[in-house]
Design a protein around this motif. Sequence first.
Motif, PDB file in Angstrom:
ATOM      1  N   SER A 145       0.846  -1.194   0.000  1.00 55.01           N
ATOM      2  CA  SER A 145       0.000   0.000   0.000  1.00 55.01           C
ATOM      3  C   SER A 145       0.881   1.243   0.000  1.00 55.01           C
ATOM      4  O   SER A 145       1.929   1.264   0.630  1.00 55.01           O
ATOM      5  N   VAL A 146       0.407   2.255  -0.691  1.00 52.50           N
ATOM      6  CA  VAL A 146       1.263   3.409  -0.930  1.00 52.50           C
ATOM      7  C   VAL A 146       0.505   4.707  -0.705  1.00 52.50           C
ATOM      8  O   VAL A 146      -0.630   4.860  -1.145  1.00 52.50           O
ATOM      9  N   ARG A 147       1.138   5.649   0.005  1.00 55.43           N
ATOM     10  CA  ARG A 147       0.549   6.965   0.242  1.00 55.43           C
ATOM     11  C   ARG A 147       1.573   8.042  -0.076  1.00 55.43           C
ATOM     12  O   ARG A 147       2.281   8.482   0.808  1.00 55.43           O
ATOM     13  N   PRO A 148       1.654   8.466  -1.300  1.00 58.33           N
ATOM     14  CA  PRO A 148       2.544   9.596  -1.569  1.00 58.33           C
ATOM     15  C   PRO A 148       1.821  10.902  -1.276  1.00 58.33           C
ATOM     16  O   PRO A 148       0.609  10.998  -1.415  1.00 58.33           O
ATOM     17  N   MET A 149       2.590  11.882  -0.828  1.00 60.72           N
ATOM     18  CA  MET A 149       2.051  13.225  -0.591  1.00 60.72           C
ATOM     19  C   MET A 149       3.003  14.163  -1.274  1.00 60.72           C
ATOM     20  O   MET A 149       4.200  14.094  -1.019  1.00 60.72           O
ATOM     21  N   SER A 150       2.490  15.007  -2.144  1.00 60.11           N
ATOM     22  CA  SER A 150       3.463  15.868  -2.777  1.00 60.11           C
ATOM     23  C   SER A 150       2.916  17.242  -3.098  1.00 60.11           C
ATOM     24  O   SER A 150       1.738  17.410  -3.417  1.00 60.11           O
TER      25      SER A 150
ATOM     26  N   ILE B   1      -3.201   2.762  -3.912  1.00 61.10           N
ATOM     27  CA  ILE B   1      -2.470   4.032  -3.953  1.00 61.10           C
ATOM     28  C   ILE B   1      -3.495   5.139  -3.810  1.00 61.10           C
ATOM     29  O   ILE B   1      -4.508   5.130  -4.497  1.00 61.10           O
ATOM     30  N   VAL B   2      -3.241   6.043  -2.894  1.00 70.06           N
ATOM     31  CA  VAL B   2      -4.085   7.228  -2.832  1.00 70.06           C
ATOM     32  C   VAL B   2      -3.149   8.428  -2.880  1.00 70.06           C
ATOM     33  O   VAL B   2      -2.247   8.534  -2.053  1.00 70.06           O
ATOM     34  N   MET B   3      -3.312   9.271  -3.871  1.00 66.21           N
ATOM     35  CA  MET B   3      -2.469  10.465  -3.904  1.00 66.21           C
ATOM     36  C   MET B   3      -3.112  11.602  -4.680  1.00 66.21           C
ATOM     37  O   MET B   3      -3.930  11.385  -5.553  1.00 66.21           O
ATOM     38  N   TYR B   4      -2.737  12.802  -4.285  1.00 70.02           N
ATOM     39  CA  TYR B   4      -3.295  13.976  -4.932  1.00 70.02           C
ATOM     40  C   TYR B   4      -2.207  15.047  -5.000  1.00 70.02           C
ATOM     41  O   TYR B   4      -2.291  16.064  -4.302  1.00 70.02           O
ATOM     42  N   PRO B   5      -1.176  14.811  -5.787  1.00 72.11           N
ATOM     43  CA  PRO B   5      -0.089  15.793  -5.876  1.00 72.11           C
ATOM     44  C   PRO B   5      -0.625  17.147  -6.341  1.00 72.11           C
ATOM     45  O   PRO B   5      -1.515  17.201  -7.186  1.00 72.11           O
ATOM     46  N   THR B   6      -0.080  18.175  -5.751  1.00 72.88           N
ATOM     47  CA  THR B   6      -0.599  19.517  -6.017  1.00 72.88           C
ATOM     48  C   THR B   6       0.528  20.476  -6.385  1.00 72.88           C
ATOM     49  O   THR B   6       1.587  20.456  -5.763  1.00 72.88           O
TER      50      THR B   6
ATOM     51  N   GLN C 274      -6.565   2.468  -7.300  1.00 73.88           N
ATOM     52  CA  GLN C 274      -5.676   3.605  -7.544  1.00 73.88           C
ATOM     53  C   GLN C 274      -6.520   4.871  -7.565  1.00 73.88           C
ATOM     54  O   GLN C 274      -7.269   5.099  -8.500  1.00 73.88           O
ATOM     55  N   ASP C 275      -6.396   5.637  -6.516  1.00 70.65           N
ATOM     56  CA  ASP C 275      -7.138   6.896  -6.428  1.00 70.65           C
ATOM     57  C   ASP C 275      -6.110   7.999  -6.649  1.00 70.65           C
ATOM     58  O   ASP C 275      -5.362   8.367  -5.756  1.00 70.65           O
TER      59      ASP C 275
ATOM     60  N   VAL D  84     -10.070   2.486 -10.630  1.00 70.70           N
ATOM     61  CA  VAL D  84      -9.287   3.718 -10.765  1.00 70.70           C
ATOM     62  C   VAL D  84     -10.208   4.908 -10.516  1.00 70.70           C
ATOM     63  O   VAL D  84     -11.304   4.962 -11.059  1.00 70.70           O
ATOM     64  N   VAL D  85      -9.752   5.802  -9.658  1.00 68.35           N
ATOM     65  CA  VAL D  85     -10.439   7.084  -9.554  1.00 68.35           C
ATOM     66  C   VAL D  85      -9.452   8.112 -10.101  1.00 68.35           C
ATOM     67  O   VAL D  85      -8.380   8.302  -9.553  1.00 68.35           O
ATOM     68  N   ALA D  86      -9.801   8.684 -11.232  1.00 65.18           N
ATOM     69  CA  ALA D  86      -8.899   9.646 -11.871  1.00 65.18           C
ATOM     70  C   ALA D  86      -9.417  11.046 -11.592  1.00 65.18           C
ATOM     71  O   ALA D  86     -10.411  11.471 -12.164  1.00 65.18           O
TER      72      ALA D  86
END
Lengths: 363, 238
Positions: free
Chosen positions: A170-175, A198-203, A227-228, A255-257
């Motif tokens: 499981s992966v949680r990137p924050m960027s 994977i849940v991520m929302y790079p901004t 994959q969100d 997938v949630v794009a």
Amino acid sequence: MEKFDFNEKDAELVASSGMDLSESARSASFLQEDSVVLFSRSLQEGVEIMRMEDALEKVPSAKKYYGEAFKELDKTCPENTEGGYFIRIKKGCEVEFPIQACLFLKGRAFKQRVRNMVVVEEGAKAHIITGCASSGSAEESFHLGVSEFYVKKGAYLNFTMIHSWKEDVSVRPMSAALVGPGASFVSNYVCLKPVREIVMYPTAVLAGENARASFNSLILSHPGTLQDIGSRVIFKEKNTQAEIVSRAVSLGGKVVARGDLRAQAKNVKAHLECRGLVISEEGTIHAVPELETNYRDVDLSHEAAIGKIRKEEIEYLTSRGMTEEEAQSIIIRGFMDVDILALPEMLKDEMKKLEEKTLKGSF
Amino acid sequence: MLEIKNLSVEVDRRPVLKNINLKIEKGEVMVLFGPNGSGKSSLIKAIMGFSGYKVTRGEIILNGKNVKKLTMDERAKLGSGIMFQHPPEVRGVQLKQISEYLCKDKMKIETLAKELSLEKHLERDINLSFSGGEIKRSELFQLVLQAADILFLDEPESGVDIENISIMGKVLDEYLSGKEKSALIITHTGYILDYIRAGKGCLLIDGELWCSGRNPKEMFEEIKKDGYEHCRECHGKI
Ligand SMILES: Nc1ncnc2c1ncn2[C@@H]1O[C@H](COP(=O)(O)OP(=O)(O)OP(=O)(O)O)[C@@H](O)[C@H]1O
Ligand SMILES: [Mg+2]
């Protein structure tokens, strides 16, 4: 890179995330396994690369910027990180060969928590290719990556991230990226292998006039996975521009794009494009495009299209002698077009080969 | 090469072909006439095995083999090739990729692409924004690369300008003149007949096949003169 001994399998996995262990055609390299930095060196004047903790001691700008981008977003960052890379490209330095970094997960049930920072100083220009991969031994493991980017006035950063996980990770990137006046931030994201979640929302925050951002992603979703994945651009200054492009193929996973464009200044121009292909009955793709502004003279647009492969297209190819599987595969490969990524020629060829290799046997 | 016996085909439970009998020998070129909606395209789609064209009766023998249980790709590998009347756009797949799948000889691909003015199209997504004439040239291009034994050409000259008809006619004539390959050609204008030697003709009206084996040029002249209405009345009695 000499000092450590990877077994053949792990070396291949690391390579599958874009890491070139021979370092030919690379400006700098960083490799971390679990919490241990195995390797870190720069081959190019003007490029600094080191473990984050070291940077906080030695490099004033690391300390100065630490957490700033997240503050801009009113977000708090998880603490207790171990390692991660600090990369700094000095003022005016244009780096020809890509800088590479890889975060490798090896330990069983290990929770990797890294903190990364990239600073591209005024007028500097660089390509970074980073990979995340997990070894066969990394069962039920977890990766948290907190990354911040500072692209200063007139600078250019082209950042490519390849995720090469496996089904029980499981992966949680924050960027977050802060993009200064006249600067450009390009983010390419590729995830073709299975991952549990994977849940991520790079901004990206466009914090200077004439700043630009572009987010491009290629996502392949395997059965039983989630994959969100979104990209968000906040336009804080006038005359800023952005583009978000994504391609997702579901072989059975979800997938949630997401895409979010928030114009908080005048004369903003941005476009969001999301295309999805659902191959299996079990697969779902959910596109969530959002546009938001209080200003009149902005130009925000989006288009989203999700569907399955049309039967006529498959039959066109089978009538030429391809089997249905071959026809489907060539169409999916065409859909997952590496050309949507903004890559320099050199990396584009590498990426095409990498994609070919990863997709082989995927469907 | 191709033998069709008592073939009936339904589309959406509606009969579109009724009891068709047709034989095309190796090296033979047969022309298929017929008014709009008479079932010409349906006939070649049923032979190829497109979904939606349900064979309710009869047999199709291709290169000595009953195709009933064969998938479309197997029929193609058996030697049948189709030029679509309205091919779909296939996004993300370039003409070059299909070409290289069909033919391993890169020189041949290059030469033929040049001959049919398709060099630039090789890099393009197949049929995407191709003009009417480009579509037809690209279809012929693929069939020649496929080296199909029997060509099913659905209106090869429709939408093609005079110059390009002549170029396509030349390529086609060269392909067929070796007497090794066969073809079934659907045409409304008959232009293509000026470039190839077609031995026989036949006529589809309301899903029924008439006049099989007659001289195609004579048939075409009669159709031009009296129209298909006359054919309906005559019912192949000539
Ligand atoms: N896939 C399909 N779905 C529904 N109806 C179809 C389909 N294919 C053919 N038909 C119908 O079957 C009949 C025969 O069509 P077909 O395309 O075979 O005619 P044609 O002889 O090729 O005509 P044209 O000269 O206009 O090309 C028409 O009424 C057509 O509408
Ligand atoms: Mg037709």
